[in-house]
Design a protein around this motif. Structure first.
Motif, mmCIF file in Angstrom:
data_model
loop_
_atom_site.group_PDB
_atom_site.id
_atom_site.type_symbol
_atom_site.label_atom_id
_atom_site.label_comp_id
_atom_site.label_asym_id
_atom_site.label_seq_id
_atom_site.Cartn_x
_atom_site.Cartn_y
_atom_site.Cartn_z
ATOM 1 N N TYR A 154 36.739 40.815 59.590
ATOM 2 C CA TYR A 154 36.411 40.841 58.164
ATOM 3 C C TYR A 154 36.824 42.175 57.544
ATOM 4 C CZ TYR A 154 33.570 36.820 59.496
ATOM 5 O OH TYR A 154 33.154 35.609 59.985
ATOM 6 N N LEU A 155 36.590 43.274 58.266
ATOM 7 C CA LEU A 155 36.964 44.591 57.744
ATOM 8 C C LEU A 155 38.478 44.753 57.691
ATOM 9 C CD1 LEU A 155 34.329 46.919 59.479
ATOM 10 C CD2 LEU A 155 34.252 45.868 57.206
ATOM 11 N N GLU A 156 39.173 44.234 58.680
ATOM 12 C CA GLU A 156 40.637 44.310 58.677
ATOM 13 C C GLU A 156 41.206 43.521 57.504
ATOM 14 O OE1 GLU A 156 41.419 42.817 62.560
ATOM 15 O OE2 GLU A 156 41.068 44.764 63.558
ATOM 16 N N GLU A 157 40.613 42.384 57.235
ATOM 17 C CA GLU A 157 41.069 41.572 56.101
ATOM 18 C C GLU A 157 40.849 42.310 54.780
ATOM 19 O OE1 GLU A 157 40.341 37.177 55.956
ATOM 20 O OE2 GLU A 157 39.064 37.742 54.268
ATOM 21 N N ILE A 158 39.682 42.938 54.632
ATOM 22 C CA ILE A 158 39.391 43.681 53.398
ATOM 23 C C ILE A 158 40.339 44.862 53.261
ATOM 24 C CG2 ILE A 158 37.677 45.181 52.290
ATOM 25 C CD1 ILE A 158 35.530 43.240 53.435
ATOM 26 N N ALA A 193 31.487 51.621 62.150
ATOM 27 C CA ALA A 193 32.296 50.404 62.080
ATOM 28 C C ALA A 193 33.782 50.688 62.229
ATOM 29 C CB ALA A 193 32.038 49.697 60.750
ATOM 30 N N GLY A 194 34.162 51.972 62.169
ATOM 31 C CA GLY A 194 35.574 52.324 62.282
ATOM 32 C C GLY A 194 36.362 52.101 61.015
ATOM 33 N N TYR A 195 35.644 51.864 59.902
ATOM 34 C CA TYR A 195 36.385 51.590 58.666
ATOM 35 C C TYR A 195 37.028 52.855 58.112
ATOM 36 C CZ TYR A 195 37.785 49.367 54.344
ATOM 37 O OH TYR A 195 38.542 48.861 53.316
ATOM 38 N N ASP A 196 36.504 54.006 58.457
ATOM 39 C CA ASP A 196 37.134 55.245 58.004
ATOM 40 C C ASP A 196 38.536 55.371 58.593
ATOM 41 O OD1 ASP A 196 36.030 55.495 60.539
ATOM 42 O OD2 ASP A 196 35.429 57.595 60.263
ATOM 43 N N LYS A 197 38.666 55.111 59.887
ATOM 44 C CA LYS A 197 39.982 55.169 60.530
ATOM 45 C C LYS A 197 40.879 54.039 60.037
ATOM 46 C CE LYS A 197 38.342 57.398 64.779
ATOM 47 N NZ LYS A 197 36.955 57.588 64.320
ATOM 48 N N LEU A 198 40.287 52.865 59.833
ATOM 49 C CA LEU A 198 41.053 51.710 59.369
ATOM 50 C C LEU A 198 41.650 51.974 57.996
ATOM 51 C CD1 LEU A 198 41.581 48.828 60.546
ATOM 52 C CD2 LEU A 198 39.671 48.035 59.145
ATOM 53 N N SER A 199 40.854 52.582 57.122
ATOM 54 C CA SER A 199 41.285 52.794 55.738
ATOM 55 C C SER A 199 42.026 54.107 55.540
ATOM 56 C CB SER A 199 40.064 52.790 54.815
ATOM 57 O OG SER A 199 39.228 53.909 55.080
ATOM 58 N N GLY A 200 41.873 55.017 56.511
ATOM 59 C CA GLY A 200 42.499 56.323 56.353
ATOM 60 C C GLY A 200 41.726 57.257 55.447
ATOM 61 N N LYS A 201 40.473 56.921 55.137
ATOM 62 C CA LYS A 201 39.630 57.756 54.270
ATOM 63 C C LYS A 201 38.393 58.181 55.048
ATOM 64 C CE LYS A 201 41.056 55.493 49.988
ATOM 65 N NZ LYS A 201 42.075 54.647 50.651
ATOM 66 N N ALA A 248 33.930 46.362 51.710
ATOM 67 C CA ALA A 248 33.740 46.680 53.127
ATOM 68 C C ALA A 248 32.296 47.084 53.400
ATOM 69 C CB ALA A 248 34.685 47.810 53.541
ATOM 70 N N TRP A 249 31.705 47.878 52.487
ATOM 71 C CA TRP A 249 30.320 48.289 52.699
ATOM 72 C C TRP A 249 29.385 47.086 52.680
ATOM 73 C CZ3 TRP A 249 26.907 50.630 54.985
ATOM 74 C CH2 TRP A 249 25.566 50.610 54.563
ATOM 75 N N HIS A 250 29.604 46.161 51.763
ATOM 76 C CA HIS A 250 28.715 45.001 51.713
ATOM 77 C C HIS A 250 28.929 44.074 52.910
ATOM 78 C CE1 HIS A 250 26.447 45.388 47.923
ATOM 79 N NE2 HIS A 250 27.394 46.284 47.679
ATOM 80 N N ALA A 251 30.126 44.058 53.447
ATOM 81 C CA ALA A 251 30.337 43.308 54.690
ATOM 82 C C ALA A 251 29.589 43.968 55.836
ATOM 83 C CB ALA A 251 31.832 43.220 54.998
ATOM 84 N N ILE A 252 29.664 45.307 55.916
ATOM 85 C CA ILE A 252 28.954 46.039 56.975
ATOM 86 C C ILE A 252 27.448 45.881 56.806
ATOM 87 C CG2 ILE A 252 28.468 48.338 57.906
ATOM 88 C CD1 ILE A 252 31.363 49.096 57.029
ATOM 89 N N GLY A 253 26.961 46.074 55.563
ATOM 90 C CA GLY A 253 25.525 45.965 55.317
ATOM 91 C C GLY A 253 24.981 44.592 55.640
ATOM 92 N N ASP A 257 39.544 50.849 40.417
ATOM 93 C CA ASP A 257 40.550 51.166 41.422
ATOM 94 C C ASP A 257 40.424 50.209 42.607
ATOM 95 O OD1 ASP A 257 42.486 53.044 42.768
ATOM 96 O OD2 ASP A 257 40.761 53.230 44.118
ATOM 97 N N ILE A 258 41.531 49.673 43.060
ATOM 98 C CA ILE A 258 41.498 48.686 44.139
ATOM 99 C C ILE A 258 40.936 49.292 45.424
ATOM 100 C CG2 ILE A 258 42.949 47.312 45.699
ATOM 101 C CD1 ILE A 258 44.612 46.501 43.301
ATOM 102 N N GLU A 259 41.238 50.555 45.676
ATOM 103 C CA GLU A 259 40.687 51.199 46.869
ATOM 104 C C GLU A 259 39.160 51.293 46.788
ATOM 105 O OE1 GLU A 259 42.358 52.026 49.694
ATOM 106 O OE2 GLU A 259 43.945 50.908 48.684
ATOM 107 N N THR A 260 38.654 51.503 45.582
ATOM 108 C CA THR A 260 37.196 51.534 45.395
ATOM 109 C C THR A 260 36.602 50.154 45.649
ATOM 110 O OG1 THR A 260 37.308 53.346 43.807
ATOM 111 C CG2 THR A 260 35.351 51.942 43.726
ATOM 112 N N LEU A 261 37.254 49.126 45.126
ATOM 113 C CA LEU A 261 36.763 47.766 45.344
ATOM 114 C C LEU A 261 36.798 47.407 46.824
ATOM 115 C CD1 LEU A 261 38.427 45.964 42.297
ATOM 116 C CD2 LEU A 261 35.981 46.363 42.642
ATOM 117 N N LYS A 262 37.823 47.846 47.518
ATOM 118 C CA LYS A 262 37.907 47.585 48.955
ATOM 119 C C LYS A 262 36.766 48.284 49.704
ATOM 120 C CE LYS A 262 42.045 48.120 50.731
ATOM 121 N NZ LYS A 262 43.440 48.628 50.925
ATOM 122 N N ALA A 263 36.498 49.531 49.334
ATOM 123 C CA ALA A 263 35.389 50.252 49.980
ATOM 124 C C ALA A 263 34.063 49.554 49.697
ATOM 125 C CB ALA A 263 35.352 51.696 49.485
ATOM 126 N N TYR A 264 33.902 49.102 48.469
ATOM 127 C CA TYR A 264 32.672 48.387 48.056
ATOM 128 C C TYR A 264 32.526 47.084 48.836
ATOM 129 C CZ TYR A 264 29.809 45.474 44.900
ATOM 130 O OH TYR A 264 28.876 44.620 44.369
#
Length: 686
Positions: free
Chosen positions: A123-127, A208-216, A310-315, A301-308
């Motif tokens: 799910y995170l990779e897709e986002i 969740a490793g989303y920081d490495k996945l997203s590069g942020k 991703a967070w709701h998927a993690i939560g 910003d699309i990157e903001t929407l992606k982070a948002y």
């Protein structure tokens, strides 16, 4: 409210007039009292202080009271049912097999630790792969089908102009903290909560490793989400605005909504959710907020929407992953927000998950084991006694004109009564449970429930449907179906005691019944007519009188103390506007059930003599107070005062009872006593 099991013997008392009064107890336990307290000044402490001393908070609870005792008992009963089902050889795909498989996979702690974040990663990779606004929209649709209502939510509810039809309602949604006030207000513990929320996001983004996945960096992602959710919060209605049924009903056709909010593809949304066919119109509950979502769809910003996203998927996943996620979630939502010291044991958490997935299936087994059909029939007698008393109270209302009284009687006469368990049970054959991962099964369950809910839209309302399972320790009134519902689990002591004289039962379960009945005539319920439509059936004079009287309760609960703790904002008062409906229902429930008890006394169904030193009138009010006995942590008191439409238990006794003249007379409360309110200043409604 909350309750549990009823008994044939007790209901026989109601039906036959107490032939065996000598064998009945008073229903009052003196060990629950604190006799060092002066009841005339602090009735709650007098009636409940002993119980509170005997039942200190354990590390698992932020609040523990009479309701919680029964809820824990019900959970143990359900767990016993699950355990017995799990030990059997079940047919593959049967409901028993699904119950056992979901429970066992949730209890497999070794497997959960081994899988770690792996079930969530696709799910995170897709986002993270989203690139365009069309991609973002497609992902929003997917998350909504999974019950993850980012940005907004769509649900099926009754049409307020034609309550027989279910239509789509678009609601504000999408805040990880749940309510706008946490983002916007500094009162109480809110600053610490916001800080802790950012820390939680930072921690779980990294886990969740989303920081490495997203590069942020994880902390940057957390700040992006916090800033974005704060933007959403600023546009959302507050809790008081959402209590206004007129303001939250705004009909649109799909074409009108598209013209008003062109960046939201309403037709595409409803088509994707399989509810476009037959749609004439739908409701946007909070137009101002949807206008902000419309802007977001164009300028965020699309990157903001992606982070948002991703967070709701993690939560949404954290509670069903490995212990590091579970513990991080508990440290914030459990410890910081509500003051709990330890998480619930795994068996309780997993049992609750199975209940959430297959609640009615477990409910069917629950009533077969714990709630005989005869008890349901006898409970109906007690409800009828309360309905009769409410009709009498309507006739007694001097502030109300005859024409409005006639409409009130018409509404009362069409009331739908649900007791114990549904007449028909939900079909779970379409729910798929697999032996892959706990989280994957939760997602499939969420998708199953969303599809079930959406399938009701644009169709007639099913009046046989229950909004609670039989094992739920609670009760409700639904204005659009004009129904009251009392699940099986609430019909047991301290709410209903088959060994007690009826005075105590009228003070406990009787007030609960009267409470739910009165919801049909509180500040919200009174706006619905006998058919469940949002329709003004009051004269202007009656409406003005009602508003003047309700202000008495608003003022009383605005002035009461909810918490006085320097660590959590100092002196915090109640919120009389937010809790108005529940306070009206308590006041009405007390008056209605007291009158029903007097009717029962006249029929010799209540022991008129003193029992354990108390008259029936006194036993009535002591039993009422006992229902609200509880201990609570300051964090939970603060959280509930800010968010809950119910007043705290102490105030549901000490602020509610002085408004009831019968209480004042029963205990000889006098001017100068803490429980005294001048007669002319007492509320006069139901």
């Amino acid at each position: 409210m909350k309750k549990t099991i009823l008994s044939i013997a007790t209901m026989a008392i109601i039906a036959t007039g107490c032939q065996h009064k000598a064998q009945l107890t008073s229903g009052i336990d003196p060990e629950n009292f604190d006799t060092t307290a002066r009841l005339e000044d602090d009735f709650y402490q007098y009636a409940c202080g002993g119980w509170m001393a005997k039942n200190p908070l354990d590390a698992e609870h932020s609040r523990y009271g009479a309701f919680d005792v029964l809820a824990e008992n019900a959970l143990e009963n359900i767990n016993g049912i699950i355990d017995s089902v799990s030990k059997n050889e079940n047919e593959a795909g049967s409901i028993a097999d699904k119950i056992a498989m979901l429970y066992n996979i949730g209890m497999d702690s070794v497997r959960l630790q081994e899988q770690g974040v792996a079930p969530l990663m696709p799910y995170l990779e897709e986002i993270n792969a989203l690139k365009t606004r069309d991609d973002v929209w497609a992902e929003l649709l997917k998350l909504h089908r999974q019950g993850n209502h980012v940005l907004f939510g769509v649900f099926g509810e009754a049409d307020k102009d034609d309550a027989n039809m279910c239509i789509a309602w678009a609601y504000q949604s999408g805040l990880g903290l749940g309510d706008r006030d946490y983002y916007l207000l500094d009162e109480g513990n809110n600053k610490n909560i916001r800080k802790g929320y950012v820390e939680l996001m930072t921690k779980e983004f990294a886990m969740a490793g989303y920081d490495k996945l997203s590069g942020k960096k994880a902390d940057k992602l957390a700040q992006m989400v916090m800033t974005f959710e704060t933007r959403l919060a600023k546009a959302q209605n507050d809790k008081l605005q959402n209590r206004d049924p007129q303001a939250t009903f705004n009909r649109y056709t799909v074409e009108e909504a598209t013209a008003a909010y062109p960046n939201i593809d309403w037709k595409g949304y409803f088509t994707a959710m399989n509810i476009m066919d037959g749609m004439q119109s739908f409701n946007i509950a909070q137009p101002k907020y949807i206008a902000e979502v419309n802007k977001v769809m164009a300028d965020a910003d699309i990157e903001t929407l992606k982070a948002y996203f991703a967070w709701h998927a993690i939560g949404g996943a954290a509670s069903y992953l490995s212990d590091d996620f579970v513990n991080a979630n508990f440290d914030f939502y459990g410890k910081l927000m509500s003051g709990r010291e330890e998480n619930r044991p795994r068996w309780k958490r997993v049992t609750s998950t199975v209940e959430g997935a297959m609640g009615e299936a477990l409910g069917k087994l629950y009533v077969e084991r714990y709630f005989p059909a005869e008890a349901k029939a006898r409970m109906e007698i007690l409800v009828q006694n309360l309905i009769t008393a409410l009709g009498q109270r309507i006739d007694m209302a001097e502030w109300m004109t005859d024409s409005t009284k006639a409409n009130a009687h018409a509404k009362l006469s069409t009331l739908l009564i649900k007791i114990g368990y549904p007449n028909k049970w939900r079909d779970y054959s379409g729910l798929e449970i697999k032996d892959d991962s706990y989280f994957a099964n939760v997602i499939r369950s969420n998708e199953f429930d969303m599809a079930y809910m959406l399938s009701k839209i644009n169709k007639p309302v099913d009046r046989d449907e229950w909004l609670m399972t039989p094992q739920t320790v609670n009760a409700y009134y639904n204005p659009t179906t004009n129904e009251i519902c009392f699940p099986a689990a609430i019909l047991q002591p301290p709410f209903f005691n088959m060994k007690a004289d009826e005075a105590a039962n009228y003070g406990a379960i009787g007030v609960v019944i009267g409470h739910e009945l009165t919801h049909g005539f509180d500040d919200q319920g009174r706006q619905y007519d006998k058919d469940g439509n949002l329709n003004d059936w009051w004269t202007e004079e009656d409406a003005a009188n009602f508003d003047a009287n309700k202000q008495v309760l608003i003022d009383a609960f605005n002035n009461c103390v909810a918490l006085d703790d320097p660590e959590y904002g100092g002196l915090i008062h109640g919120n009389g506007e937010l809790t108005l409906g529940e306070n009206i229902a308590d006041n009405g429930g007390l008056h209605v059930s007291y009158l029903a008890m007097q009717n029962a006394i006249a029929k010799k169904q209540v022991n008129k003599k003193e029992m354990d030193g108390f008259t029936p009138e006194q036993r009535f009010f002591l039993a009422y107070a006992a229902v609200w006995a509880s201990n609570i942590r300051p964090q939970a008191a603060l959280q509930l005062t800010q968010m809950d439409v119910h007043s705290l238990g102490r105030n549901r006794v000490n602020i509610a009872l002085p408004q009831v003249t019968e209480f004042v007379e029963a205990f000889g409360i006098k001017e100068g006593d803490g429980m005294w309110v001048t007669p002319e200043k007492r509320v006069k409604l139901w």
